[in-house]
Design a protein around this motif. Structure first.
Motif, PDB file in Angstrom:
ATOM      1  N   LEU A  97       3.410  48.176  69.021  1.00 33.44           N
ATOM      2  CA  LEU A  97       4.769  48.491  69.437  1.00 33.44           C
ATOM      3  C   LEU A  97       4.783  48.991  70.868  1.00 33.44           C
ATOM      4  O   LEU A  97       5.720  48.750  71.619  1.00 33.44           O
ATOM      5  N   LEU A  98       3.717  49.688  71.253  1.00 29.21           N
ATOM      6  CA  LEU A  98       3.637  50.185  72.615  1.00 29.21           C
ATOM      7  C   LEU A  98       3.608  49.023  73.597  1.00 29.21           C
ATOM      8  O   LEU A  98       4.299  49.033  74.620  1.00 29.21           O
ATOM      9  N   SER A  99       2.801  48.006  73.267  1.00 29.68           N
ATOM     10  CA  SER A  99       2.743  46.879  74.209  1.00 29.68           C
ATOM     11  C   SER A  99       4.073  46.146  74.265  1.00 29.68           C
ATOM     12  O   SER A  99       4.496  45.697  75.328  1.00 29.68           O
ATOM     13  N   LEU A 100       4.758  46.079  73.140  1.00 25.95           N
ATOM     14  CA  LEU A 100       6.090  45.463  73.166  1.00 25.95           C
ATOM     15  C   LEU A 100       7.019  46.252  74.074  1.00 25.95           C
ATOM     16  O   LEU A 100       7.785  45.691  74.847  1.00 25.95           O
ATOM     17  N   ALA A 101       6.924  47.555  73.954  1.00 32.89           N
ATOM     18  CA  ALA A 101       7.772  48.404  74.784  1.00 32.89           C
ATOM     19  C   ALA A 101       7.469  48.183  76.259  1.00 32.89           C
ATOM     20  O   ALA A 101       8.371  48.117  77.093  1.00 32.89           O
ATOM     21  N   LEU A 102       6.186  48.068  76.586  1.00 32.60           N
ATOM     22  CA  LEU A 102       5.808  47.857  77.980  1.00 32.60           C
ATOM     23  C   LEU A 102       6.356  46.528  78.494  1.00 32.60           C
ATOM     24  O   LEU A 102       6.873  46.441  79.600  1.00 32.60           O
ATOM     25  N   ILE A 103       6.237  45.512  77.667  1.00 28.24           N
ATOM     26  CA  ILE A 103       6.752  44.205  78.081  1.00 28.24           C
ATOM     27  C   ILE A 103       8.251  44.272  78.321  1.00 28.24           C
ATOM     28  O   ILE A 103       8.768  43.747  79.304  1.00 28.24           O
ATOM     29  N   LEU A 104       8.940  44.964  77.408  1.00 32.47           N
ATOM     30  CA  LEU A 104      10.384  45.096  77.582  1.00 32.47           C
ATOM     31  C   LEU A 104      10.708  45.805  78.887  1.00 32.47           C
ATOM     32  O   LEU A 104      11.617  45.411  79.611  1.00 32.47           O
ATOM     33  N   SER A 105       9.967  46.853  79.177  1.00 31.62           N
ATOM     34  CA  SER A 105      10.200  47.568  80.434  1.00 31.62           C
ATOM     35  C   SER A 105       9.998  46.644  81.612  1.00 31.62           C
ATOM     36  O   SER A 105      10.772  46.640  82.563  1.00 31.62           O
ATOM     37  N   TYR A 106       8.949  45.871  81.529  1.00 35.34           N
ATOM     38  CA  TYR A 106       8.640  44.984  82.647  1.00 35.34           C
ATOM     39  C   TYR A 106       9.730  43.944  82.837  1.00 35.34           C
ATOM     40  O   TYR A 106      10.223  43.725  83.939  1.00 35.34           O
ATOM     41  N   ILE A 107      10.108  43.298  81.754  1.00 34.96           N
ATOM     42  CA  ILE A 107      11.149  42.279  81.857  1.00 34.96           C
ATOM     43  C   ILE A 107      12.428  42.880  82.413  1.00 34.96           C
ATOM     44  O   ILE A 107      13.103  42.290  83.243  1.00 34.96           O
TER      45      ILE A 107
END
Lengths: 126, 188
Positions: free
Chosen positions: B2-12
């Motif tokens: 979930l953390l990596s998903l969150a990071l990707i969302l932040s990046y996008i």
């Protein structure tokens, strides 16, 4: 969406509304507060309050100058002897932060609020 | 994960253009992950994911200075979300991706029974978004030493309402589907 959600959302809306009213009441950018600050070559040349009609010829870089007019709380450049005359074509400015620029003469006119203008000790009078 | 998903969302999200000219108005999509973590794993884990996400986002994608802002918004937001999550009652919007053995938090036995009251995940998200903005506003005013920034308040509150709703809705959509994917709502 539950009842409590809606309650929370409405509370936020109400608080935002109150906040806004408080803001306009205490702070609101009245015209008395605004100044047209004229910079030549990055240095403050003169600072004119917007609430008083005035005309000023600003001498800029290379002997070029432009005529700054303040009427009805707005500042405008009405004449200039710079080559491109872009400054004249720019619309008049009246709100905080707006600017008119004359690049060849290196003249920048910016609208600033009252407090900021009080620190202009190096205003050079015409 | 979930953390990596969150990071990707932040990046996008950082790639998106600035839709409104107003500084501080952002979607905050990554918060959907915080919400989901909160529901599936609990508040403590959600807190860890949040802190890590802020730090890593700053290190990987943004500037270190921005971390200060993100932290001030994020911490205050988490406080608000944790508190409102504790008052959530029995609500299907949380998707029951968790075990059904804990339908209602112990903190609200009778009240929840009677009214099915409490916040839904959307409410939690809205409060999170709103408080996030408040926290960032305070941090900005403090750093720039310019009290006038506070005039931004109403705008940020309302924007928090909208983005909070959207993000909460997103989480609401995702949670039940996670249960489907993982079969029993067990650990992902």
């Amino acid at each position: 969406m539950k009842r409590l959600d809606i309650l929370a959302a409405l509370s936020v809306l109400i608080i935002a509304g109150l906040w806004y009213c408080l803001g306009s009441f205490y702070g609101g950018h009245g015209k008395e507060d605004l100044y047209a600050v004229i910079y030549v070559d990055g240095e403050v040349y003169k600072s004119l309050p917007l609430d008083r009609d005035e005309s000023l010829t600003v001498k800029g870089h290379g002997g070029m100058s432009c005529l700054v007019d303040i009427t009805s709380g707005r500042a405008d450049v009405t004449e200039a002897d710079c080559p491109d005359k872009l400054c004249v074509r720019q619309k008049s400015i009246g709100s905080y932060g707006e600017t008119i620029v004359c690049l060849p003469a290196r003249i920048v006119i910016e609208i600033k609020g009252g407090e900021a203008s009080e620190n202009l000790y190096d205003a050079v009078s015409q | 994960m979930l953390l990596s998903l969150a990071l990707i969302l932040s990046y996008i999200e950082s790639l998106l253009p600035d839709f409104t000219g107003i500084p501080g108005v952002k979607l905050g999509l990554a918060n959907s992950m915080t919400l989901i973590t909160m529901e599936i794993y609990g508040r403590r884990e959600a807190f860890i994911v949040l802190i890590l996400r802020i730090l890593l986002t700053g290190l990987l994608f943004g500037n270190m200075f921005g971390i200060l802002f993100s932290l001030s918004g994020g911490l205050l937001a988490f406080l608000a979300m944790a508190v409102s999550y504790g008052i959530r009652g029995n609500d299907s919007s949380f998707g029951s991706a968790r075990h059904e053995t804990e339908p209602v938090p112990k903190s609200m036995p009778d009240f929840a029974e009677r009214h099915g009251a409490g916040f839904s995940i959307i409410g939690v998200s809205i409060l999170g978004a709103v408080f996030h903005n408040i926290g960032q506003l305070c941090a900005a005013a403090f750093i720039v030493k310019e009290l006038k920034i506070v005039y931004y308040g109403p705008v940020l509150l309302v924007s928090g309402l909208f983005t909070g709703f959207l993000v909460g809705f997103l989480a609401k959509l995702i949670l039940p589907r996670l249960k489907i994917i993982s079969g029993k709502g067990e650990m992902l």
